[in-house]
Design a protein around this motif. Structure first.
Motif, mmCIF file in Angstrom:
data_model
loop_
_atom_site.group_PDB
_atom_site.id
_atom_site.type_symbol
_atom_site.label_atom_id
_atom_site.label_comp_id
_atom_site.label_asym_id
_atom_site.label_seq_id
_atom_site.Cartn_x
_atom_site.Cartn_y
_atom_site.Cartn_z
ATOM 1 N N ARG A 16 0.831 -1.215 0.000
ATOM 2 C CA ARG A 16 0.000 0.000 0.000
ATOM 3 C C ARG A 16 0.859 1.255 0.000
ATOM 4 N N ARG A 17 0.232 2.338 -0.378
ATOM 5 C CA ARG A 17 0.806 3.667 -0.243
ATOM 6 C C ARG A 17 0.234 4.250 1.042
ATOM 7 N N ASP A 147 -8.672 6.123 4.472
ATOM 8 C CA ASP A 147 -8.328 5.492 3.199
ATOM 9 C C ASP A 147 -9.074 6.203 2.072
ATOM 10 N N ASP A 148 -8.334 6.855 1.177
ATOM 11 C CA ASP A 148 -8.980 7.542 0.058
ATOM 12 C C ASP A 148 -9.031 6.679 -1.207
ATOM 13 N N GLY A 149 -8.720 5.395 -1.065
ATOM 14 C CA GLY A 149 -8.735 4.471 -2.192
ATOM 15 C C GLY A 149 -7.366 4.225 -2.793
ATOM 16 N N THR A 151 -4.349 5.899 -1.041
ATOM 17 C CA THR A 151 -3.384 6.144 0.026
ATOM 18 C C THR A 151 -4.075 6.052 1.383
ATOM 19 N N LEU A 152 -3.379 5.454 2.345
ATOM 20 C CA LEU A 152 -3.821 5.483 3.744
ATOM 21 C C LEU A 152 -3.183 6.710 4.385
ATOM 22 N N HIS A 153 -3.990 7.566 5.000
ATOM 23 C CA HIS A 153 -3.498 8.793 5.620
ATOM 24 C C HIS A 153 -3.581 8.671 7.143
ATOM 25 N N TYR A 154 -2.420 8.684 7.792
ATOM 26 C CA TYR A 154 -2.334 8.662 9.250
ATOM 27 C C TYR A 154 -1.965 10.069 9.715
ATOM 28 N N THR A 155 -2.688 10.608 10.693
ATOM 29 C CA THR A 155 -2.403 11.945 11.215
ATOM 30 C C THR A 155 -2.507 11.909 12.730
ATOM 31 N N GLN A 156 -1.481 12.472 13.384
ATOM 32 C CA GLN A 156 -1.474 12.523 14.842
ATOM 33 C C GLN A 156 -0.855 13.827 15.317
#
Length: 169
Positions: A16-17, A147-149, A151-156
């Motif tokens: 995955r991206r 998940d935008d389809g 890329t998985l976006h992790y934010t903290q």
């Protein structure tokens, strides 16, 4: 003096991206300091990631909007550090955001580490009265990605720490 930001809670899924973003609130980090740390400029940025890294950036934010301070898509082994000419003045900005993007071709999850693992580190050189360090420092809680389809976006949120810089005689 140095400014070092690290995202330690990496959890790059197999095949995955994924991007990992730390959001740093400068006002709360600076609230206990006696001197005005808002008078600070960034002169040089040096990112660090391993072979899955595809992009790293620093963005400064304020009420009127965000400004990209540094961004690179250098591949591993290519020069990635860059002098900021002119230096980027952080006066009036109240937050920093740093992020790393990875593309995994692996068959298992990749986490923070050396060897076949990954890192997301940004070192910058600044003028200022403090040495700054911090980021997303816990490794065991990557958070829930969006998940935008593609890329998985992790934010903290990130933690920031300041120590007085050495003042020469």
């Amino acid at each position: 003096t140095p400014l070092r930001l690290t995202y330690s809670a990496l959890n790059i899924p197999a095949g995955r991206r994924a991007d990992f973003t730390g959001r740093c609130d400068l006002r709360s980090a600076w609230s206990g300091l006696r001197q005005d740390p808002f008078r600070m400029r960034l002169y040089y940025a040096l990112p660090h990631y391993h072979d899955l890294g595809r992009k790293i950036e620093i963005v400064a934010g304020r009420a009127s909007g965000d400004t990209t301070v540094f961004s690179t898509m250098s591949a591993i082994g290519e020069p990635a550090g860059k002098a900021l000419t002119p230096a980027f003045d952080l006066t009036g900005f109240d937050r920093l955001r740093f992020s790393c993007t990875f593309q995994s071709d692996r068959t298992r999850t990749v986490r923070w580490g050396v060897g076949d693992q990954e890192m997301c580190v940004m070192l910058a050189f600044i003028d200022g009265q403090f040495n700054w360090g911090g980021g997303v420092l816990h490794r065991n809680n990557p958070g829930t990605p969006v998940d935008d389809g593609t890329t998985l976006h992790y934010t903290q949120p990130c933690e920031l720490y300041a120590l007085p810089a050495h003042q020469g005689q």
